[in-house]
Design a protein around this motif. Structure first.
Motif, PDB file in Angstrom:
ATOM      1  N   ILE A   1       0.883  -1.170   0.000  1.00 20.83           N
ATOM      2  CA  ILE A   1       0.000   0.000   0.000  1.00 20.83           C
ATOM      3  C   ILE A   1       0.917   1.215   0.000  1.00 20.83           C
ATOM      4  O   ILE A   1       1.811   1.323   0.834  1.00 20.83           O
ATOM      5  N   CYS A   2       0.702   2.129  -0.942  1.00 22.35           N
ATOM      6  CA  CYS A   2       1.629   3.248  -1.140  1.00 22.35           C
ATOM      7  C   CYS A   2       0.902   4.590  -1.116  1.00 22.35           C
ATOM      8  O   CYS A   2      -0.269   4.681  -1.491  1.00 22.35           O
ATOM      9  N   GLN A   3       1.623   5.605  -0.701  1.00 20.98           N
ATOM     10  CA  GLN A   3       1.191   6.982  -0.939  1.00 20.98           C
ATOM     11  C   GLN A   3       1.827   7.438  -2.244  1.00 20.98           C
ATOM     12  O   GLN A   3       3.052   7.350  -2.395  1.00 20.98           O
ATOM     13  N   VAL A   4       1.019   7.907  -3.185  1.00 26.56           N
ATOM     14  CA  VAL A   4       1.530   8.306  -4.492  1.00 26.56           C
ATOM     15  C   VAL A   4       1.167   9.768  -4.746  1.00 26.56           C
ATOM     16  O   VAL A   4      -0.004  10.152  -4.693  1.00 26.56           O
ATOM     17  N   LEU A   5       2.192  10.575  -4.998  1.00 30.02           N
ATOM     18  CA  LEU A   5       2.015  11.996  -5.300  1.00 30.02           C
ATOM     19  C   LEU A   5       1.769  12.124  -6.800  1.00 30.02           C
ATOM     20  O   LEU A   5       2.708  12.127  -7.593  1.00 30.02           O
ATOM     21  N   LEU A   6       0.485  12.217  -7.181  1.00 31.08           N
ATOM     22  CA  LEU A   6       0.116  12.207  -8.594  1.00 31.08           C
ATOM     23  C   LEU A   6       0.239  13.582  -9.246  1.00 31.08           C
ATOM     24  O   LEU A   6       0.447  13.680 -10.459  1.00 31.08           O
ATOM     25  N   GLY A   7       0.131  14.648  -8.455  1.00 28.71           N
ATOM     26  CA  GLY A   7       0.128  15.989  -9.047  1.00 28.71           C
ATOM     27  C   GLY A   7      -1.005  16.112 -10.047  1.00 28.71           C
ATOM     28  O   GLY A   7      -2.106  15.599  -9.835  1.00 28.71           O
ATOM     29  N   ASN A   8      -0.763  16.772 -11.171  1.00 33.18           N
ATOM     30  CA  ASN A   8      -1.735  16.808 -12.270  1.00 33.18           C
ATOM     31  C   ASN A   8      -1.528  15.572 -13.127  1.00 33.18           C
ATOM     32  O   ASN A   8      -0.396  15.192 -13.429  1.00 33.18           O
ATOM     33  N   SER A   9      -2.624  14.950 -13.527  1.00 30.94           N
ATOM     34  CA  SER A   9      -2.542  13.689 -14.252  1.00 30.94           C
ATOM     35  C   SER A   9      -3.190  13.795 -15.618  1.00 30.94           C
ATOM     36  O   SER A   9      -4.222  14.462 -15.787  1.00 30.94           O
ATOM     37  N   SER A  10      -2.573  13.146 -16.616  1.00 35.34           N
ATOM     38  CA  SER A  10      -3.088  13.147 -17.985  1.00 35.34           C
ATOM     39  C   SER A  10      -3.298  11.720 -18.469  1.00 35.34           C
ATOM     40  O   SER A  10      -2.842  10.766 -17.836  1.00 35.34           O
ATOM     41  N   GLN A  11      -3.980  11.571 -19.597  1.00 33.97           N
ATOM     42  CA  GLN A  11      -4.224  10.253 -20.171  1.00 33.97           C
ATOM     43  C   GLN A  11      -2.916   9.608 -20.620  1.00 33.97           C
ATOM     44  O   GLN A  11      -2.092  10.245 -21.282  1.00 33.97           O
TER      45      GLN A  11
END
Length: 306
Positions: free
Chosen positions: A251-261
């Motif tokens: 189980i992780c914490q993920v810093l996605l920021g702005n996400s694109s396709q």
């Protein structure tokens, strides 16, 4: 010189020496022996060689744990020693061990400049100098265990799930890098799942993060993948099977920021974005990052199901 101290103190002096010190002592004694000036007994010389063999065995068996326990100066010296032996084709350890030590040093250098601001309040107390990495097995009666078990079990999509253990990963160096990235990226953090079928890769992630976890030729890019639901990561070849009936996932914490396709072959997200996603129907079912330090491996869950 080490030989002078050895002559004055005797065998007790060996207990103070790290691997590079033992190598240096052996070099000094070899030089003295060739010139006929050595006064050290053969028995004591054999104990030095035995100490080197023992330390090399420990290093090869668990380079992560070995590296984290030695200080910065010893790590510098050991890497220099192994680099020299490697150039002479005399390296006592595999290249993968040298790689682990090198990455440990790189992380330490980063943290020296960017020490951790804080760490989560539910962590046990830690310090960079004494215990920078700790693995805490959660009590099954704790609220933390109960909350995580509930989230994990629901996302697995099975009728009956047994959670055998949950280990909290407390890695101050990885946490420091993760915190530093939060200063520069939009603070969009999600708790996601990641699996690896390799016990060696699992250990690497626990100590040094996801820097070797890139997936070339992946569905949405050549990066590190995380699933929205543990059900996806539970499939082969992503899950680690400890036995026929015990599996493990992160189980992780993920810093996605702005996400694109995302799309196959991508090396980076779209301009202004920091991750990519995959649509499954009307929802995202996976994300991919291209900077491995945008994720912090928070827990390992061991489980089974019917």
């Amino acid at each position: 010189m080490h030989t002078t101290k050895l002559a004055n103190i005797g065998i007790k002096y060996l207990s103070y020496l790290q691997l590079d010190d033992l190598y240096q002592l052996q070099d000094e004694l070899n030089t003295l022996w060739k010139s006929g000036q050595s006064t050290i007994s053969n028995s004591l010389y054999d104990k030095i060689a035995d100490g080197i063999n023992y330390e090399v065995t420990q290093l090869a068996a668990d380079p992560y744990n070995y590296a984290v326990k030695i200080n910065d100066n010893e790590l510098h010296k050991l890497l220099a020693r192994l680099t020299g032996l490697h150039s002479q084709k005399k390296s006592p350890v595999a290249n993968s061990v040298w790689d682990i030590l090198s990455h440990e040093l790189a992380m330490r250098n980063f943290v020296a400049i960017h020490p951790p601001l804080t760490f989560p309040s539910h962590w046990t107390r830690m310090s960079l100098s004494e215990n920078p990495v700790e693995f805490i097995t959660l009590s099954q009666s704790s609220q933390e265990f109960q909350d995580l078990s509930s989230v994990f079990s629901k996302s697995l999509g099975k009728s009956s799930v047994a959670i055998y253990s949950i280990i909290r990963i407390q890695n101050l160096r990885l946490w420091s890098i993760f915190q530093e990235l939060q200063k520069t990226l939009p603070n969009n953090i999600r708790r996601l799942f990641h699996g690896t079928a390799s016990a060696e890769q699992q250990k690497l992630i626990m100590y040094h993060g996801f820097f070797h976890s890139f997936c070339p030729g992946g569905l949405i890019g050549d990066g590190v993948y995380f699933a929205v639901n543990s059900q996806y990561s539970n499939d082969d070849p992503y899950v680690l099977k400890r036995t026929n009936h015990r599996r493990e996932l992160f189980i992780c914490q993920v810093l996605l920021g702005n996400s694109s396709q995302g799309a196959g072959g991508l090396k980076s997200p779209a301009p202004g974005c920091h991750s990519v996603f995959h649509h499954n129907g009307s929802q995202n079912d996976m994300f991919c990052i291209f900077n491995s330090y945008q994720s912090y491996p928070e827990y390992i869950v061991q489980y089974d199901y019917e």
